[in-house]
Design a protein around this motif. Structure first.
Motif, mmCIF file in Angstrom:
data_model
loop_
_atom_site.group_PDB
_atom_site.id
_atom_site.type_symbol
_atom_site.label_atom_id
_atom_site.label_comp_id
_atom_site.label_asym_id
_atom_site.label_seq_id
_atom_site.Cartn_x
_atom_site.Cartn_y
_atom_site.Cartn_z
ATOM 1 N N LEU A 141 0.850 -1.185 0.000
ATOM 2 C CA LEU A 141 0.000 0.000 0.000
ATOM 3 C C LEU A 141 0.883 1.231 0.000
ATOM 4 C CD1 LEU A 141 -2.846 1.323 0.290
ATOM 5 C CD2 LEU A 141 -2.474 1.267 2.772
ATOM 6 N N PHE A 142 0.766 2.046 -1.046
ATOM 7 C CA PHE A 142 1.472 3.325 -1.048
ATOM 8 C C PHE A 142 0.756 4.322 -1.969
ATOM 9 C CE2 PHE A 142 3.495 3.498 -5.194
ATOM 10 C CZ PHE A 142 3.593 2.174 -5.580
ATOM 11 N N PRO A 143 0.858 5.600 -1.656
ATOM 12 C CA PRO A 143 1.473 6.125 -0.427
ATOM 13 C C PRO A 143 0.548 5.907 0.764
ATOM 14 C CG PRO A 143 0.538 7.920 -1.716
ATOM 15 C CD PRO A 143 0.348 6.674 -2.538
ATOM 16 N N ALA A 144 1.137 5.620 1.885
ATOM 17 C CA ALA A 144 0.388 5.410 3.119
ATOM 18 C C ALA A 144 0.946 6.342 4.183
ATOM 19 C CB ALA A 144 0.505 3.958 3.577
ATOM 20 N N THR A 145 0.112 7.211 4.705
ATOM 21 C CA THR A 145 0.524 8.102 5.785
ATOM 22 C C THR A 145 0.049 7.500 7.102
ATOM 23 O OG1 THR A 145 0.412 10.055 4.366
ATOM 24 C CG2 THR A 145 0.343 10.415 6.750
ATOM 25 N N TYR A 146 0.971 7.267 7.993
ATOM 26 C CA TYR A 146 0.626 6.616 9.252
ATOM 27 C C TYR A 146 1.574 7.082 10.353
ATOM 28 C CZ TYR A 146 4.615 3.542 8.287
ATOM 29 O OH TYR A 146 5.877 3.059 8.024
ATOM 30 N N ARG A 147 1.223 6.760 11.580
ATOM 31 C CA ARG A 147 2.078 7.048 12.719
ATOM 32 C C ARG A 147 2.816 5.785 13.118
ATOM 33 N NH1 ARG A 147 3.089 10.751 16.362
ATOM 34 N NH2 ARG A 147 3.684 10.167 18.485
ATOM 35 N N ALA A 148 4.116 5.882 13.209
ATOM 36 C CA ALA A 148 4.949 4.784 13.689
ATOM 37 C C ALA A 148 5.113 4.959 15.186
ATOM 38 C CB ALA A 148 6.299 4.784 12.997
ATOM 39 N N GLU A 165 5.167 10.541 12.460
ATOM 40 C CA GLU A 165 4.356 10.338 11.263
ATOM 41 C C GLU A 165 5.264 10.223 10.045
ATOM 42 O OE1 GLU A 165 1.545 13.231 8.864
ATOM 43 O OE2 GLU A 165 0.407 12.357 10.553
ATOM 44 N N VAL A 166 4.895 9.338 9.140
ATOM 45 C CA VAL A 166 5.676 9.140 7.923
ATOM 46 C C VAL A 166 4.721 8.775 6.796
ATOM 47 C CG1 VAL A 166 6.097 6.681 8.426
ATOM 48 C CG2 VAL A 166 7.674 7.921 6.928
#
Length: 275
Positions: A141-148, A165-166
């Motif tokens: 899945l891209f682009p995926a904005t998420y919190r690591a 966040e990345v």
């Protein structure tokens, strides 16, 4: 670029097998002070992997995908590692050589289980097996904005607070190796079910962004972990898809922390299970 024979830390970085932003990737390592890095590409890497060949390097970072030849829309051709590489890689782990695996390196040498065992996971571009157990092709899945989210207070997560966040690429896969030899470091705050991802096999058949005919169970949310592999400390970071990530200061901190930790005396003692 000046050759730094006097650098206190010398990192060997292996690439090839998957496209990437070379300039942004190089800029990330060039910005890391107090160390130097040497770039090598597959298949030359495979020929160098032995305690003797890597004696001048403090750690090895893999950002490559060896053992596959992509040929869309046909399935990729798979190749076994040379016997000398198998012996050399195993000897490096036995000798305690620190290693880091970034992003698509998780797909490397898909026909040789000890490589995935060293990482703790494998990204399957097509259905395959690990230790005789069948696995479906993995998801992307891209682009995926998420919190690591930081899971452990550890030298690799130092300076990252409780997470960051990345925007990057996420994988849907299963961990292959768990237990006391593996330390979870970062988890993605995302839902890891097949309805959120797309089939890698379909993508290689020139059917990007599809999941028809694909079945995959829930996957791990881990995006970074440390692992004891043989006598070697290793760190795997699942993120690392493109130039935007390479420029993310938190990602740069994560990678540099991983380099510093795997080359530390603390990591060496941990990997050898010493007090």
């Amino acid at each position: 670029m000046v050759i730094r024979y006097d650098s206190p830390l010398n990192l060997l970085v292996s690439t090839k097998g998957h496209p990437f932003d070379r300039n942004a990737f190089s800029d990330m390592f060039d910005a890391m002070r107090g160390m130097t890095w040497t770039h090598i590409e597959q298949p030359a890497t495979a020929a160098l992997l032995s305690p003797e060949g890597c004696a001048d390097f403090d750690a090895i970072l893999f950002y490559d995908v060896p053992g596959l030849q992509f040929r869309t829309p046909e399935p990729p051709a798979l190749f076994d590692p040379p016997e000398t590489m198998k012996a050399g890689f195993t000897a490096l782990l036995d000798a305690g050589k620190p290693m880091i695996f970034l992003h698509h390196a998780m797909a490397g040498w898909p026909t040789w289980d000890p490589y995935a065992e060293a990482i703790g996971a494998r990204f399957f571009y097509q259905p395959g097996t690990y230790k005789d157990r069948p696995y479906p092709d993995s998801g992307y899945l891209f682009p995926a904005t998420y919190r690591a989210k930081v899971l452990a207070k550890h030298p690799v997560t130092s300076g990252l607070g409780d997470g960051f966040e990345v925007t990057d690429e996420l994988y849907l896969f299963e961990m292959l190796e768990t237990g006391d030899d593996l330390i979870p470091l970062l988890a993605a705050e995302h839902r890891f079910t097949m309805d959120e991802f797309y089939s890698a096999k379909n993508a290689l058949e020139a059917r990007m962004w599809t999941r028809d005919g694909w079945t995959h169970g829930p996957g791990t949310n881990l995006v970074a972990w440390a692992k004891r592999s043989g006598n070697a400390p290793t760190v795997t970071v699942q993120m690392g898809n493109d130039g935007k990530t390479f420029g993310n200061e938190n990602f740069r901190t994560l990678v540099r922390n991983a380099v510093d930790w795997v080359t530390s005396d603390e990591a060496a003692r941990w990997a050898r299970n010493a007090a």
